[in-house]
Design a protein around this motif. Sequence first.
Motif, mmCIF file in Angstrom:
data_model
loop_
_atom_site.group_PDB
_atom_site.id
_atom_site.type_symbol
_atom_site.label_atom_id
_atom_site.label_comp_id
_atom_site.label_asym_id
_atom_site.label_seq_id
_atom_site.Cartn_x
_atom_site.Cartn_y
_atom_site.Cartn_z
ATOM 1 N N ALA A 126 5.209 2.621 10.375
ATOM 2 C CA ALA A 126 5.973 3.413 9.762
ATOM 3 C C ALA A 126 5.580 3.737 8.579
ATOM 4 C CB ALA A 126 7.715 2.911 9.720
ATOM 5 N N ALA A 127 5.187 2.697 7.605
ATOM 6 C CA ALA A 127 4.684 2.968 6.394
ATOM 7 C C ALA A 127 3.468 3.756 6.197
ATOM 8 C CB ALA A 127 4.428 1.658 5.547
ATOM 9 N N VAL A 128 2.515 3.561 7.290
ATOM 10 C CA VAL A 128 1.354 4.286 7.232
ATOM 11 C C VAL A 128 1.661 5.759 7.677
ATOM 12 C CG1 VAL A 128 -0.933 4.376 8.553
ATOM 13 C CG2 VAL A 128 -0.035 2.138 7.869
ATOM 14 N N LEU A 129 2.591 5.890 8.732
ATOM 15 C CA LEU A 129 2.922 7.433 8.928
ATOM 16 C C LEU A 129 3.482 8.053 7.724
ATOM 17 C CD1 LEU A 129 4.184 6.780 12.573
ATOM 18 C CD2 LEU A 129 1.930 7.991 11.805
ATOM 19 N N PHE A 130 4.392 7.310 6.720
ATOM 20 C CA PHE A 130 4.949 8.112 5.744
ATOM 21 C C PHE A 130 4.011 8.350 4.817
ATOM 22 C CE2 PHE A 130 6.753 8.067 1.607
ATOM 23 C CZ PHE A 130 8.157 8.400 1.742
ATOM 24 N N ASN A 131 2.833 7.469 4.465
ATOM 25 C CA ASN A 131 1.738 7.938 3.581
ATOM 26 C C ASN A 131 0.932 8.720 4.045
ATOM 27 O OD1 ASN A 131 3.034 5.744 1.813
ATOM 28 N ND2 ASN A 131 1.203 4.338 2.205
ATOM 29 N N PHE A 165 5.563 13.184 9.528
ATOM 30 C CA PHE A 165 7.255 12.713 9.083
ATOM 31 C C PHE A 165 8.035 12.717 10.607
ATOM 32 C CE2 PHE A 165 6.471 13.881 4.730
ATOM 33 C CZ PHE A 165 6.331 12.428 4.074
ATOM 34 N N ALA A 166 7.799 13.960 11.371
ATOM 35 C CA ALA A 166 8.267 13.973 12.677
ATOM 36 C C ALA A 166 7.926 13.052 13.536
ATOM 37 C CB ALA A 166 8.097 15.495 13.301
ATOM 38 N N PHE A 167 6.637 12.503 13.721
ATOM 39 C CA PHE A 167 6.194 11.796 14.611
ATOM 40 C C PHE A 167 6.936 10.082 14.052
ATOM 41 C CE2 PHE A 167 3.542 8.377 16.129
ATOM 42 C CZ PHE A 167 3.087 8.856 17.505
ATOM 43 N N LEU A 168 7.031 10.237 12.787
ATOM 44 C CA LEU A 168 7.676 8.649 12.388
ATOM 45 C C LEU A 168 9.122 8.867 13.013
ATOM 46 C CD1 LEU A 168 8.108 6.269 10.500
ATOM 47 C CD2 LEU A 168 7.727 7.874 8.558
ATOM 48 N N GLU A 189 16.921 9.535 8.968
ATOM 49 C CA GLU A 189 17.554 10.737 8.321
ATOM 50 C C GLU A 189 16.683 11.177 7.004
ATOM 51 O OE1 GLU A 189 20.503 8.170 10.357
ATOM 52 O OE2 GLU A 189 19.050 7.717 8.798
ATOM 53 N N CYS A 190 15.995 10.153 6.363
ATOM 54 C CA CYS A 190 15.278 10.553 5.404
ATOM 55 C C CYS A 190 13.967 11.206 5.548
ATOM 56 C CB CYS A 190 14.701 9.258 4.413
ATOM 57 S SG CYS A 190 13.723 9.693 3.073
ATOM 58 N N VAL A 191 13.177 10.684 6.868
ATOM 59 C CA VAL A 191 12.049 11.542 7.134
ATOM 60 C C VAL A 191 12.209 12.757 7.544
ATOM 61 C CG1 VAL A 191 10.374 9.292 7.262
ATOM 62 C CG2 VAL A 191 11.804 10.112 9.473
#
Length: 211
Positions: A126-131, A165-168, A189-191
Amino acid sequence: MASPSSTNTTNIMLAIFEKKTNSLDLYRPLRNFIVINYSEREAQNLEDDLETLKQLRSDVERGGASDSPSARRDLLQNYFKALCAVESRFPISTDADHVNTVSFTWFDAFKTKQKAAQQNIHLEKAAVLFNLGAVHSQMGLSFDRSAVEGRRQASHSFIAAAGAFAFLRDNVAMKASVGSSTTLDVSVECVGMLERLMLAQAQECVYENIP
């Protein structure tokens, strides 16, 4: 979030800062798991893969200050692929017969004193996708939107950010939010909000290209 300080007539847009993490050794716990459950010879056969994973994680820990945005993007994509391979081969949890000495720690991108720590590879993913989404947003912000080509490139980068973000949101966020150690920045909700923000900025770039 970051925004440009330009005083030109184009609308100000936003980019997202990356999440930060603590140093983590994946090499030794995974190698020990292979030796215990398979053999030393098998561990030796996988030495190159383990070293590559170790280097990828180390590079991710450094942050993007010394990398070009495109190099940072490629690094995050490669590390995410490596994590998917790890997930399919190494059970990481608190169970006694799993890899139980690895704990992933990531700080909230917006409330940077808050952190999540889990023995859960989905938090790492999740963190890697966010970044990855954050880096794409920073790339979008870097283009010169006073020119047609710059607006086109910015739009593509914001769309790519929205995709990350959508994939996350659809594939990882729920799995990364187990237990009490979570951060809101990787919540569904955030992503989802960040996805909509990036799509809106991409649409604005297209609108700016209309004569």
